[in-house]
Write a protein that holds these residues in place. Structure first.
Motif, PDB file in Angstrom:
ATOM      1  N   HIS A 743      76.921  61.053  72.743  1.00 13.33           N
ATOM      2  CA  HIS A 743      76.787  60.814  74.180  1.00 13.33           C
ATOM      3  C   HIS A 743      76.767  62.126  74.970  1.00 13.33           C
ATOM      4  O   HIS A 743      75.888  62.344  75.800  1.00 13.33           O
ATOM      5  N   ILE A 762      75.699  62.022  86.335  1.00 19.21           N
ATOM      6  CA  ILE A 762      76.111  61.352  85.098  1.00 19.21           C
ATOM      7  C   ILE A 762      76.012  59.830  85.237  1.00 19.21           C
ATOM      8  O   ILE A 762      75.488  59.175  84.339  1.00 19.21           O
ATOM      9  N   PRO A 763      76.486  59.226  86.348  1.00 19.01           N
ATOM     10  CA  PRO A 763      76.284  57.775  86.485  1.00 19.01           C
ATOM     11  C   PRO A 763      74.819  57.361  86.376  1.00 19.01           C
ATOM     12  O   PRO A 763      74.506  56.339  85.773  1.00 19.01           O
ATOM     13  N   LYS A 766      73.965  57.406  82.784  1.00 19.95           N
ATOM     14  CA  LYS A 766      74.599  56.294  82.070  1.00 19.95           C
ATOM     15  C   LYS A 766      73.893  54.975  82.374  1.00 19.95           C
ATOM     16  O   LYS A 766      73.746  54.123  81.492  1.00 19.95           O
ATOM     17  N   LYS A 767      73.441  54.826  83.593  1.00 18.53           N
ATOM     18  CA  LYS A 767      72.693  53.622  83.946  1.00 18.53           C
ATOM     19  C   LYS A 767      71.428  53.534  83.095  1.00 18.53           C
ATOM     20  O   LYS A 767      71.055  52.463  82.595  1.00 18.53           O
ATOM     21  N   ASP A 770      72.354  52.520  79.601  1.00 22.88           N
ATOM     22  CA  ASP A 770      72.608  51.080  79.581  1.00 22.88           C
ATOM     23  C   ASP A 770      71.294  50.300  79.519  1.00 22.88           C
ATOM     24  O   ASP A 770      71.142  49.363  78.739  1.00 22.88           O
TER      25      ASP A 770
END
Lengths: 792, 194
Positions: A743, A762-763, A766-767, A770
């Motif tokens: 990751h 970073i979000p 990460k989205k 996902d």
């Protein structure tokens, strides 16, 4: 001197020969320093020639070879010069060497006796005198006995015996007898002298230098001239000098610091370092100079680093360019000396930038003034860039610190938290303001300078792609509305953007210009082909969807009849030229000038007014071309197909300037449709037949604030969606190469791959991860949830 | 006279069908003296390695007994198998296998997610109420109007999250690999606490 002196087997003769040589040696030892007159030089020359002659004769005699080969101990066992009886006596190198050696001992003991009568500075001075005389004599004797050096000493060496050359023997005896007995007193005196000099006395440094030089020479002879092994010198001279220096300055630095003034202290330290540097060059061996200086640096700078660091902040706050240069040059002398002040510099610049931006003025509508914003950024940057040049000597560490600080305050500032603004957007607005017609901030001559400033700021902006998007929209607006100041200026800016934004991006911009050029020809062709006469002046712009950031929104819009005929003709004309192409008319970007002569009822002098209106506004205005000039609110929507908010906005503009009057129904002020007032459905409007205005040309095509905001929101959404797709694409690319990847590495790799365009959070990443797991592009590893596998 | 395995299956399955439907499954549970509100029915399905909730095919039925070495059907033997599995999943690794299997088992066919109602039902049965994060997480997602179901990654990561992250989130980092939904949960919970 004749050969007769050395008749075979005549001991007395040989003694006489030595006596002759000895007299010469003593004369050389004692008198050389009196200067070499021609006579003296000649007598030495003759003397050495004679000795040479003696040797050659000896070696030419048979058996001389054997004798020369004998070890030193053999010679010393014999009392006389005669070795081997069968061929008679020979004056041999070894014996002469021993005699000379003995003579040196006697001489050096005498010198020591003399020196012992002196003390203090005089002793140092006398040591200098005798050393100089001795070494000068040594050089001559080395020549005189060159034959011994070349043959006998060399042969002994070849046989593996450590026999010194004549000069080395002299140095060795001086060291054993003279130097070792008194060097401790000498160094003590020297150090006292150096101390006196440091306290401000004028001293005679030459004897100290001579002592140091003599010690270096002795060390050289003991280490066979190995440059790095000056052991005797290091212990006897260098160490005491360094110890004393350390001691002296660790005491003095406290004194210098008494007034706690960084400037005074820095100047003091600087002058000490300069003085010491030149003085030490006159006193100690070159290898020691740096060490002495670094001891001083340690005591005066390193030991007071926090004092320097605090002083630095003070000087930085007062922007003392010259003093900052001084503090930089002092701290750059010590190891890691700059780390702290680089941090302070970064922090200060960042803070200064933040504070300056908080003072940036806002426009009437509460938005940040882009011109003031960019000018402030540039001002802060220039201010501290100047320091990196003038005070920090272009030190890469400071340039990096400046870059980091700028990136921070430009991208993450309080003013953006309060208002949803971004630097990228403001910078693009600034560029638009410069390139737009009627710009107040750019006169032709300094376009270039302004462009360079934009590029400079752009380098620091994280979301460069957002800037690109806003810039492209700005350019589109300028071209569509014919508001571009100068074609050359636009081109120049685009060529500068190429470096940062890449060819693909600027190519799109260039294609926008190409479209505009093509349109010129198309319009001329159309006019020439057109058979119908029309009283409408027109200009069509056909834009390539792929290159332009514009999209149509109003689909059901009905053009007034007079316009629709013209537009249909043009559409036919274009589609015949380019079969297969489809045209979507962007009415929201179209505008026109409408001429109305008012007042209409011939009650007074009338004027022809020119109103600049949007196509939508015109469609509404055209409805008033009826006999009673009255229109019902609900009819407007029905006939034009315009959305209620557009109708409302247009009517608000018309009624505000009193071209249209509300004659039935009412206006409500509840906040809807963008916050402005709106009209009730039963409202009736009528053209103001008595319209009057001082100005004959009136622009009614002003975008409402809500519309502007809508555009920004739309742009941001487009950018956001684009980010999401681009991040996913990057992750798939990375995972395809690595197949299995952790990751953290994946996130870092994605950031570094995308950083040229924008800095993904970073979000956001990460989205995207996902989403890709959901779409089965990648999966989380069964054994380790921090690892992803690529699914082919 | 004890029934053969095959005879027993026919007793619970639909006539002329090769599988047992939810109503047959419920009778089986009743015969075993078990309650639907516990983990045991799930363990029974785990024993048969069922692919779909509430359905046991004849093939699954025969294979499971064969593997367990049971030749004749008896309630006692089957109950013993369930007890053995209950002990088995006390091991972390075995539990994970069971937990991951549950996702495919519980999701509707052709769907990639399990709806929240099922999630809640499963979680409340398989975990003790004291299990870290499970109950608060359920509470959190029920408040999120945009979350209607969990996908496989969210389901599987939830177990890891519960096993590794302290109740006070002291060892949590938003930069780790947790799915965004768990990050939201962590962010929301820590914010509420402060």
């Amino acid at each position: 001197m004749t050969l007769g002196l050395m008749d075979q087997n005549n001991n007395t003769e040989k003694e006489n020969l030595w006596e002759f040589i000895r007299a010469g040696v003593i004369q050389i030892l004692n008198k050389t320093n009196e200067g070499l007159s021609y006579d003296r030089y000649m007598s030495i020359y003759r003397f050495s020639a004679n000795i040479l002659f003696i040797f050659i004769t000896l070696l030419n005699t048979s058996n001389a070879y054997d004798f020369c080969n004998k070890p030193l101990s053999d010679y010393s066992q014999n009392s006389g010069f005669v070795v081997g009886s069968h061929r008679g006596a020979h004056l041999l190198g070894g014996q002469l060497y021993l005699k000379f050696w003995n003579e040196l001992k006697i001489y050096n003991r005498k010198v020591l006796e003399i020196l012992k009568d002196y003390n203090d500075k005089l002793l140092l001075k006398k040591y200098e005198t005798y050393w100089n005389r001795y070494t000068l004599a040594g050089k001559i004797l080395q020549q005189v006995f060159s034959y011994i050096n070349r043959h006998w000493v060399k042969r002994e060496h070849d046989e593996g015996r450590a026999v010194k050359s004549i000069f080395a023997l002299m140095i060795s005896e001086w060291h054993n007898i003279v130097y070792q007995s008194i060097y401790q007193s000498l160094i003590k005196i020297s150090i006292q002298e150096i101390s006196n000099w440091r306290d401000g006395d004028i001293i005679d440094y030459k004897p100290i230098k001579t002592l140091s030089d003599s010690c270096v020479l002795i060390s050289n002879y003991y280490s066979n001239f190995n440059e790095f092994e000056l052991q005797i010198y290091l212990n006897n001279i260098e160490k005491p000098v360094i110890d004393e220096t350390e001691n002296y300055y660790s005491q003095k630095s406290k004194l210098y610091l008494v007034d706690n003034q960084i400037l005074n202290y820095m100047h003091k330290v600087n002058s000490i370092l300069e003085a010491e540097k030149s003085q030490m060059a006159l006193i100690v061996h070159s290898s020691s100079q740096k060490k002495v200086i670094s001891v001083i640096e340690a005591k005066l700078i390193s030991d007071h680093k926090s004092f320097f660091n605090e002083g630095f902040i003070l000087l930085l706050e007062n922007y003392q360019v010259k003093d900052l240069l001084l503090i930089y040059s002092l701290l750059s002398r010590i190891e890691n000396g700059l780390v702290d002040i680089q941090k302070s510099f970064e922090l200060h610049t960042k803070q200064y930038g933040m504070n300056s931006l908080e003072k940036v003025s806002t426009m009437k509508d509460g938005t940040i003034d882009p011109i003031n914003f960019v000018e402030t950024v540039v001002e802060v940057y220039n201010k501290y860039f100047y320091l990196t040049k003038e005070s920090f000597c272009n030190d890469p560490g400071f340039i990096t610190a400046l870059d980091r600080a700028c990136r921070e305050f430009i991208n993450r500032n309080k003013i953006f938290e309060k208002k949803s603004f971004k630097s990228s957007e403001l910078l693009a607005s600034y560029a638009d303001a410069i390139l737009k017609k009627g710009s107040k901030i750019a006169i032709d001559s300094d376009f270039e300078a302004k462009f360079l400033q934009i590029i400079n700021v752009l380098r620091y902006i994280d979301d460069k792609d957002a800037f690109q998007d806003f810039y492209r929209r700005g350019l589109a607006r300028r071209l569509v509305n014919d508001q571009s100041t100068s074609h050359d200026a636009e081109q120049s800016m685009i060529s500068k953007l190429k470096e940062i934004c890449g060819y693909d991006y600027t190519n799109k911009l260039i294609r926008m210009f190409n479209d505009m050029d093509i349109n010129k020809d198309l319009n001329v062709d159309f006019r020439n082909l057109s058979t119908q006469q029309t009283d409408i002046d027109y200009y069509f712009k056909i834009l390539n969807t792929a290159a332009w950031p514009l999209s149509s929104t109003q689909i059901d819009f009905q053009l007034p009849k007079n316009l629709s005929t013209l537009v249909n003709n043009y559409t036919d004309f274009y589609c015949q030229k380019h079969k297969g192409r489809k045209l979507n008319w962007l009415w929201q970007y179209s505008k026109m000038d409408v001429k109305i002569t008012l007042p209409m009822n011939n009650t007074g002098p009338n004027h022809t007014y020119t109103f600049t209106v949007s196509t939508f506004q015109y469609a509404i205005l055209a409805l008033f071309n009826s006999e009673d000039n009255k229109v019902h609110y609900l009819d407007i929507n029905k006939i034009t197909g315009l959305l209620p908010y557009l109708v409302n906005n247009a009517l608000l503009v018309f009624t505000k300037c009193k071209l249209i009057e509300l004659v039935g129904g009412n206006m409500t002020h509840d906040a809807q449709d963008g916050g402005g007032p709106s009209f009730s459905p039963e409202s009736i409007f009528m053209l103001n037949r008595n319209f009057k205005s001082k100005r004959l040309k009136i622009n009614l095509n002003v975008p409402l604030r809500a519309e502007k905001k809508q555009e920004v929101i739309e742009a941001n959404r487009a950018i956001h969606e684009d980010h999401h797709i681009v991040i996913q694409a990057a992750i798939v690319r990375i995972m395809k190469t690595h197949k299995t990847f952790s990751h953290i590495l994946l996130v870092n790799e994605a950031i570094s791959q995308l950083s040229k365009r924008f800095k993904p959070s970073i979000p956001e990443i990460k989205k995207a991860i996902d989403a890709l797991i959901d779409k089965d592009y990648i999966e989380r590893s069964e054994d380790n949830n921090e690892i992803y596998n690529y699914l082919a | 006279m004890r029934k053969t395995i095959k005879e027993a299956f026919q007793q619970y399955s639909e006539p002329d069908e090769k599988h047992m439907s939810p109503s047959g499954f419920e009778i089986l549970i009743e015969d075993l003296g078990l309650s639907m509100e516990t983990i045991e029915p799930l363990l029974l399905c785990w024993f048969f390695k069922c692919l779909r909730m509430g359905f046991i095919s004849e093939e699954e039925w025969l294979l499971a007994f064969d593997k367990a070495g049971i030749k004749k059907f008896s309630v006692k033997d089957l109950n013993k198998q369930i007890k053995l599995l209950a002990i088995d999943i006390k091991d972390k690794q075995n539990f994970k296998c069971f937990y991951n299997w549950l996702f495919n088992f519980a999701k509707a066919p052709n769907s990639k997610t399990i709806d929240l109602e099922t999630v809640e039902g499963l979680l409340s049965v398989i975990f003790e109420p004291s299990k870290p994060h499970i109950t608060p997480f359920l509470g959190f997602i029920k408040d999120q109007s945009h979350v209607a179901a969990l996908n496989k990654d969210q389901w599987q990561s939830l177990l890891d999250f519960s096993n590794t992250i302290n109740s006070d989130f002291s060892n949590y980092s938003s930069e780790s690999a947790w799915p965004v939904l768990l990050d939201l949960y962590a962010e929301n919970t820590t914010r509420e606490k402060n």
